[in-house]
Design a protein around this motif. Sequence first.
Motif, PDB file in Angstrom:
ATOM      1  N   GLU A 190       0.781  -1.222   0.057  1.00 18.29           N
ATOM      2  CA  GLU A 190       0.022   0.188   0.226  1.00 18.29           C
ATOM      3  C   GLU A 190       0.858   1.100  -0.082  1.00 18.29           C
ATOM      4  O   GLU A 190       0.691   2.284  -0.773  1.00 18.29           O
ATOM      5  N   ARG A 191       1.689   1.255   0.944  1.00 21.64           N
ATOM      6  CA  ARG A 191       2.884   2.490   1.007  1.00 21.64           C
ATOM      7  C   ARG A 191       3.670   2.433  -0.204  1.00 21.64           C
ATOM      8  O   ARG A 191       3.955   3.514  -0.863  1.00 21.64           O
ATOM      9  N   THR A 192       4.236   1.560  -0.860  1.00 23.73           N
ATOM     10  CA  THR A 192       5.092   1.340  -2.026  1.00 23.73           C
ATOM     11  C   THR A 192       4.151   2.112  -3.113  1.00 23.73           C
ATOM     12  O   THR A 192       4.588   2.746  -3.773  1.00 23.73           O
ATOM     13  N   ALA A 193       2.928   1.374  -3.323  1.00 21.06           N
ATOM     14  CA  ALA A 193       2.056   2.119  -4.565  1.00 21.06           C
ATOM     15  C   ALA A 193       1.837   3.500  -4.252  1.00 21.06           C
ATOM     16  O   ALA A 193       1.912   4.305  -5.147  1.00 21.06           O
ATOM     17  N   THR A 194       1.611   4.206  -3.098  1.00 17.26           N
ATOM     18  CA  THR A 194       1.229   5.438  -2.864  1.00 17.26           C
ATOM     19  C   THR A 194       2.635   6.290  -3.221  1.00 17.26           C
ATOM     20  O   THR A 194       2.629   7.168  -3.970  1.00 17.26           O
ATOM     21  N   LEU A 195       3.997   5.657  -2.886  1.00 14.11           N
ATOM     22  CA  LEU A 195       5.207   6.425  -3.337  1.00 14.11           C
ATOM     23  C   LEU A 195       5.319   6.505  -4.563  1.00 14.11           C
ATOM     24  O   LEU A 195       5.630   7.380  -5.123  1.00 14.11           O
ATOM     25  N   ALA A 196       5.041   5.431  -5.220  1.00 18.96           N
ATOM     26  CA  ALA A 196       5.202   5.255  -6.788  1.00 18.96           C
ATOM     27  C   ALA A 196       4.336   6.384  -7.541  1.00 18.96           C
ATOM     28  O   ALA A 196       4.853   6.964  -8.533  1.00 18.96           O
ATOM     29  N   PHE A 197       3.127   6.262  -7.317  1.00 20.29           N
ATOM     30  CA  PHE A 197       2.030   7.031  -8.031  1.00 20.29           C
ATOM     31  C   PHE A 197       2.358   8.623  -7.699  1.00 20.29           C
ATOM     32  O   PHE A 197       2.089   9.351  -8.473  1.00 20.29           O
TER      33      PHE A 197
END
Length: 377
Positions: free
Chosen positions: A296-303
């Motif tokens: 969840e945090r990785t996707a937030t960081l990437a987008f």
Amino acid sequence: MTSTSSPHRAPAAEAVAGRLSTLDRFLPLWIAVAMAVGLGLGALIPGFDDALEALQIGTVSLPIALGLLLMMYPVLAKVRYEELGRLRGERRLIVSSLVLNWIVGPLLMFAVAWIFLADQPEYRTGLIVVGLARCIAMVLIWTELACADREATALLVAINSLFQIVAYSLLGWFYLTALPDLLGLDAQGFEVSMWEVARTVLIFLGIPLLAGWLTRVVGVRRRGADWYEQRFLPRIGPLALYGLLFTIALLFALQGDAIADAPLDVARIALPLLVYFTLMFALSFLAGVRLGLGYERTATLAFTAASNNFELAIAVAIGVWGATSGQALAGVVGPLIEVPVLVALVYVALWMRRRWFADAPAPHDAPARPQLAKETT
């Protein structure tokens, strides 16, 4: 802020596009239509471009200024400024986001702009301006579709909104003037002062930022957060898209002659943008994996790192160089490319979740939130 799971099940890949509103799903089409309408107006109505230029203060036409402010206000009214109070518990995520957004992203756009458009200083400058405008708008949609962390996204959006006020003009001067001089690159006279950029940012980001903050504070205080999020924001959300399309139509009415003389220029601008969005997402996603942030945090960081605030980029390009400039054209091409690329990257993120985060706990169910069909740029 403590870690939270995404409060809904990951949609099947084939359902992603269906969860976008009609306005968002076909945004590239609407932009293309607005471009065609603008070109038609410029060609069919004698003196249309002269009339637009007559209603001008400095380098900005008043109708275009209205469109720019209209498309920025709903975006900034969505920002959850109250999330800034949770900074202390999120240092690793915040530092990673700031590094990716304000160091890696601008450097990468600077590199691809010079590689692909070394002989086109106006378009190159326009792309660098896009690279400096970090996303504070549609990233809320991309992270929702990718089942990322909503609260972390809101936090990063709030930080980027305020950071742009402070950092944008300094970084604009650095990447457009200081760094080319330092590297011995021939900027071909396209230099810019910090004041020119700062003035435009203060007008087209500062005014709607203040209006958006006041709207949120007053709306939540008087009617409550549920009314504000579920009733008020969906009503004003489409105004951002209407403002964007209105601005694009006017820009292309002014740009018609230049585009007719070089029709392949749009494709030349699009290629480095495609490279940029893809590389930025990959680098940011890998950074999240290496930091052990969880899906969840990785996707937030990437987008949040891969998206850009094209509304601000268009405003800066017009405010500094004018509506008929190549910089403004490059800014307009930004959302035309960004939207389909980011939709595709949602599919990629969900695929990587199944492949790399198979042992992660499944997100739990939660009460229904406002439908994405009500959200726009």
